[in-house]
Design an enzyme around this catalytic site. Structure first.
Site, PDB file in Angstrom:
ATOM      1  N   ASP A 109       0.854  -1.175   0.000  1.00 15.19           N
ATOM      2  CA  ASP A 109       0.000   0.000   0.000  1.00 15.19           C
ATOM      3  C   ASP A 109       0.899   1.236   0.000  1.00 15.19           C
ATOM      4  O   ASP A 109       1.809   1.331   0.831  1.00 15.19           O
ATOM      5  CB  ASP A 109      -0.855  -0.002   1.289  1.00 15.19           C
ATOM      6  CG  ASP A 109      -2.319   0.204   1.002  1.00 15.19           C
ATOM      7  OD1 ASP A 109      -2.650   1.272   0.470  1.00 15.19           O
ATOM      8  OD2 ASP A 109      -3.123  -0.693   1.321  1.00 15.19           O
ATOM      9  N   ASP A 120      -3.108   4.539  -2.230  1.00 15.69           N
ATOM     10  CA  ASP A 120      -4.145   5.113  -1.372  1.00 15.69           C
ATOM     11  C   ASP A 120      -4.534   6.510  -1.861  1.00 15.69           C
ATOM     12  O   ASP A 120      -3.659   7.296  -2.263  1.00 15.69           O
ATOM     13  CB  ASP A 120      -3.555   5.211   0.050  1.00 15.69           C
ATOM     14  CG  ASP A 120      -4.599   5.502   1.107  1.00 15.69           C
ATOM     15  OD1 ASP A 120      -5.498   4.663   1.286  1.00 15.69           O
ATOM     16  OD2 ASP A 120      -4.498   6.563   1.756  1.00 15.69           O
ATOM     17  N   GLU A 148      -6.708   4.079  -5.645  1.00 14.31           N
ATOM     18  CA  GLU A 148      -8.012   4.207  -4.986  1.00 14.31           C
ATOM     19  C   GLU A 148      -8.633   5.534  -5.435  1.00 14.31           C
ATOM     20  O   GLU A 148      -8.128   6.600  -5.115  1.00 14.31           O
ATOM     21  CB  GLU A 148      -7.808   4.211  -3.474  1.00 14.31           C
ATOM     22  CG  GLU A 148      -9.106   4.201  -2.734  1.00 14.31           C
ATOM     23  CD  GLU A 148      -8.983   4.694  -1.295  1.00 14.31           C
ATOM     24  OE1 GLU A 148      -9.825   4.296  -0.478  1.00 14.31           O
ATOM     25  OE2 GLU A 148      -8.069   5.482  -1.007  1.00 14.31           O
ATOM     26  N   HIS A 198     -11.051  -3.505   3.048  1.00 11.62           N
ATOM     27  CA  HIS A 198     -10.980  -3.247   4.493  1.00 11.62           C
ATOM     28  C   HIS A 198     -11.803  -2.035   4.916  1.00 11.62           C
ATOM     29  O   HIS A 198     -11.814  -1.691   6.096  1.00 11.62           O
ATOM     30  CB  HIS A 198      -9.515  -3.033   4.879  1.00 11.62           C
ATOM     31  CG  HIS A 198      -8.940  -1.810   4.222  1.00 11.62           C
ATOM     32  ND1 HIS A 198      -8.770  -1.711   2.858  1.00 11.62           N
ATOM     33  CD2 HIS A 198      -8.528  -0.621   4.727  1.00 11.62           C
ATOM     34  CE1 HIS A 198      -8.285  -0.522   2.560  1.00 11.62           C
ATOM     35  NE2 HIS A 198      -8.123   0.164   3.684  1.00 11.62           N
ATOM     36  N   ASP A 199     -12.447  -1.353   3.973  1.00 14.46           N
ATOM     37  CA  ASP A 199     -13.204  -0.139   4.300  1.00 14.46           C
ATOM     38  C   ASP A 199     -14.707  -0.339   4.247  1.00 14.46           C
ATOM     39  O   ASP A 199     -15.461   0.645   4.272  1.00 14.46           O
ATOM     40  CB  ASP A 199     -12.837   0.991   3.311  1.00 14.46           C
ATOM     41  CG  ASP A 199     -11.447   1.561   3.572  1.00 14.46           C
ATOM     42  OD1 ASP A 199     -10.984   1.488   4.726  1.00 14.46           O
ATOM     43  OD2 ASP A 199     -10.838   2.070   2.615  1.00 14.46           O
TER      44      ASP A 199
HETATM   45  C1  NOJ Z   1      -8.257   4.947   2.221  1.00 14.15           C
HETATM   46  C2  NOJ Z   1      -7.967   3.723   3.014  1.00 14.15           C
HETATM   47  O1  NOJ Z   1      -8.471   2.615   2.335  1.00 14.15           O
HETATM   48  C3  NOJ Z   1      -8.586   3.913   4.372  1.00 14.15           C
HETATM   49  O2  NOJ Z   1      -8.560   2.742   5.141  1.00 14.15           O
HETATM   50  C4  NOJ Z   1      -7.852   5.047   5.058  1.00 14.15           C
HETATM   51  O3  NOJ Z   1      -8.498   5.343   6.269  1.00 14.15           O
HETATM   52  C5  NOJ Z   1      -7.840   6.298   4.191  1.00 14.15           C
HETATM   53  N1  NOJ Z   1      -7.571   6.051   2.811  1.00 14.15           N
HETATM   54  C6  NOJ Z   1      -6.783   7.256   4.659  1.00 14.15           C
HETATM   55  O4  NOJ Z   1      -5.511   6.785   4.319  1.00 14.15           O
END
Ligand code: NOJ
Length: 568
Positions: free
Chosen positions: A109, A216, A274, A351-352
């Site tokens: 990441d 990210d 992302e 994971h989000d």
């Molecule tokens: C996206 C990530 O997937 C998330 O888990 C994170 O909290 C935020 N970006 C900040 O880095």
């Protein structure tokens, strides 16, 4: 799918990552080998053969860097060190070679929109206004209202609730943070800062052998540096959603092209960015068009965000959605690439977000759980694009039990801040709805420990990659709220590629409900569907167990049952 079994960059004309299976590992909850309650890199190494047997081609390891863990490692205090509970640099070196010797790849990441406030760069930056690194972060003086009260430089709301600005007593200025106050945003406008990012966060790991990055928040590096207030779209709130001020900003494509040219391309590193707040195909294409030389792939979030009330204030106010809405997003994002030189990702977990079975399927009984988890797997495996699995998805992991108390069991900074904000409002209905939303959507659900006692599920083989990974997507029966049906057609797959195969079509029929679904009623007896001529189709996959197949009815799908028919 089988594995990529050499380290070459392309299979024929197709880059390796288009037909690869990616698998995301969240280190804290994957596999703990020293019984300290945290997963670790030795645990991942111990499970590499499991992943290999599962058909994984590339592991994406979520942040394992040194971090105070305010946002579970997305707050990095040293890009070149490993968080001690996860292991050491030598463990990562060993992991890289464990992947490579099995013909697998490893991506990390890359979190470079912000650092932790404990990172030495920020410590220097905040030490004085004249420090050489002052401009590596985004500092601004205060504003004052008519009564002389100090106010942040803009009215922008952060992701985790509250303003995007925190006051620094020592130097008497605010710093910008799109996320938690402990995650200050780096200033990409500063060329020295960009150079340090490329050297310290990227080349360091590429030189050690990693194969690329999941990047990210890739579209947030360029902000509106005239810092206007956002229009008031949430009357009565101090902090307003402001994605147009810091997302897909004026210099974003310049920055990403530079990153590609200077770092990613020279290493042939794969990149998947992302890409939030970017819901239109014409906005996405410039990031992934091969000619643009920016990113290989991105994650677009329209489908995975279904059920949330938007990315800001309402995120955890759960909103029910009909199947036709899900199908509409899938059709849009399956079809937008046709005739372009871009590429697409397929995913329904990370994971989000809450677990897919608990959101798109039905986890209320063991039977519904099994059938709907298999249907979701079949849905994902028959879509065009590179598939990304999240740990535990292969065994149909579900959300945490609904009766677990939020304050005691939920740990995520975002969940807790939204809950705190709802409670501070004193609005009983908002509190109730936020609790309901968190029980379905919270990031915590995907972060609980991986359940290691389930057997692996190997999925599709590469025999059908032309059809499923590359094939054109043709929706059928788009308005139906029970059946999810489409045809995959390998006509879109390039001629002359070593993977090119005899033209075929597949009919994917899925019952996305807990009731039996009659196919004939919809004139869907397979034979009547474009591309599937009677007598020439054959059943390729069913989600039924073997013992139930003898009683399978051609014209009726059981609750959550799905099938793929192949036609020649
Ligand atoms: C996206 C990530 O997937 C998330 O888990 C994170 O909290 C935020 N970006 C900040 O880095």
């Amino acid at each position: 799918m089988g594995s990529v079994n050499d380290t070459s960059l392309c299979v024929g004309k197709t880059p390796w990552w288009k037909e690869a299976v990616f698998y995301q590992v969240y280190p804290a909850s994957f596999k703990d080998t020293n019984n300290d309650g945290w997963g670790d890199i030795p645990g991942l190494i111990a499970k590499i053969d499991y992943l290999h047997d599962l058909g994984v081609d590339c592991v994406w390891l979520s942040p394992m860097f040194e971090s105070p863990q305010k946002d579970m490692g997305y707050d990095i205090s040293d890009y070149q060190a490993v968080f001690s509970r996860y292991g050491t640099l030598s463990d990562v070196d060993y992991l890289i070679s464990a992947c490579h010797t099995r013909g697998m790849k490893l991506i990390l990441d890359l979190v470079v929109n912000h650092t932790s406030d404990q990172h030495p760069w920020f410590q220097e930056s905040r030490s004085s206004k004249t420090n050489p690194k002052r401009d590596w972060y985004m500092w601004k003086p205060a504003r004052y209202d008519a009564n002389g009260n100090r106010m942040p430089p803009t009215n922008w709301r952060s992701y985790f609730a509250g303003p995007t600005w925190t006051w620094d007593e020592h130097t008497q200025e605010y710093y910008l943070h799109l996320y938690d106050t402990s995650q200050p945003d780096l200033n990409w406008e500063n060329p020295e800062c960009r150079k340090a990012i490329y050297d310290e966060a990227m080349r360091f790991w590429l030189d050690r052998g990693v194969d690329g990055f999941r990047i990210d928040t890739v579209n947030k590096y360029s902000k509106r540096v005239d810092f206007p207030d956002a229009p008031v779209t949430m009357p009565g709130e101090t902090d307003q959603p402001a994605p147009e001020m810091w997302c897909n900003g004026p210099r974003i494509h310049e920055f990403i092209r530079e990153m590609n040219e200077q770092v990613l391309a020279p290493y042939n590193a794969v990149s998947v960015g992302e890409l939030s707040n970017t819901p239109l195909p014409e906005q996405v294409l410039p990031y992934v068009s091969a000619a643009a030389k920016e990113l290989d792939m991105v994650f677009e979030f329209s489908t995975i965000r279904l059920g949330t009330g938007g990315p800001f204030h309402g995120k955890y106010l759960y909103r029910e959605f009909p199947l036709s809405e899900l199908k509409q997003y899938v059709a849009t994002w399956q079809q937008w690439l046709e005739g372009t030189d871009g590429w697409h990702t397929v995913f329904c977990e990370n994971h989000d977000n809450g677990r897919a079975v608990s959101r798109f399927g039905d986890d209320s009984t063991a039977e519904a759980w099994e059938a709907s988890a298999k249907t979701i797997a079949l849905w994902q495996a028959t879509l065009t694009g590179t598939i990304f699995l999240y740990q535990g998805q292969e065994i149909g992991m579900v959300n945490m039990p609904k009766d677990w108390p939020i304050e005691a069991e939920y740990k995520d900074v975002e969940s807790l801040n939204f809950y705190k904000e709802a409670k501070a409002s004193g609005d009983v209905e908002r509190i109730r709805k936020t609790e309901e939303g968190l029980r379905i959507l919270a990031r915590d659900h995907s972060r609980i420990p991986m359940q290691w006692d389930a057997s692996p599920n190997s999925g599709f083989t590469k025999e059908y990659s032309g059809l499923f990974v590359h094939g054109a997507f043709r929706p059928v029966l788009q308005e139906d709220e029970t059946l999810f049906v489409y045809v995959k057609d390998d006509q879109g797959f390039e001629e002359g590629d070593v993977q090119a195969e005899k033209r075929r079509k597949a009919l994917v029929v899925m019952n996305f409900s807990g009731k039996p679904a009659n196919l004939q009623e919809h004139n869907l007896d397979v034979a009547a569907t474009p591309g599937c001529k009677h007598g020439e189709e054959r059943l390729l996959v069913t989600t039924l167990r073997k013992k139930d197949m003898s009683s399978m009815e051609a014209g009726t799908l059981r609750p959550w049952e799905s099938r793929v028919y192949l036609s020649f």
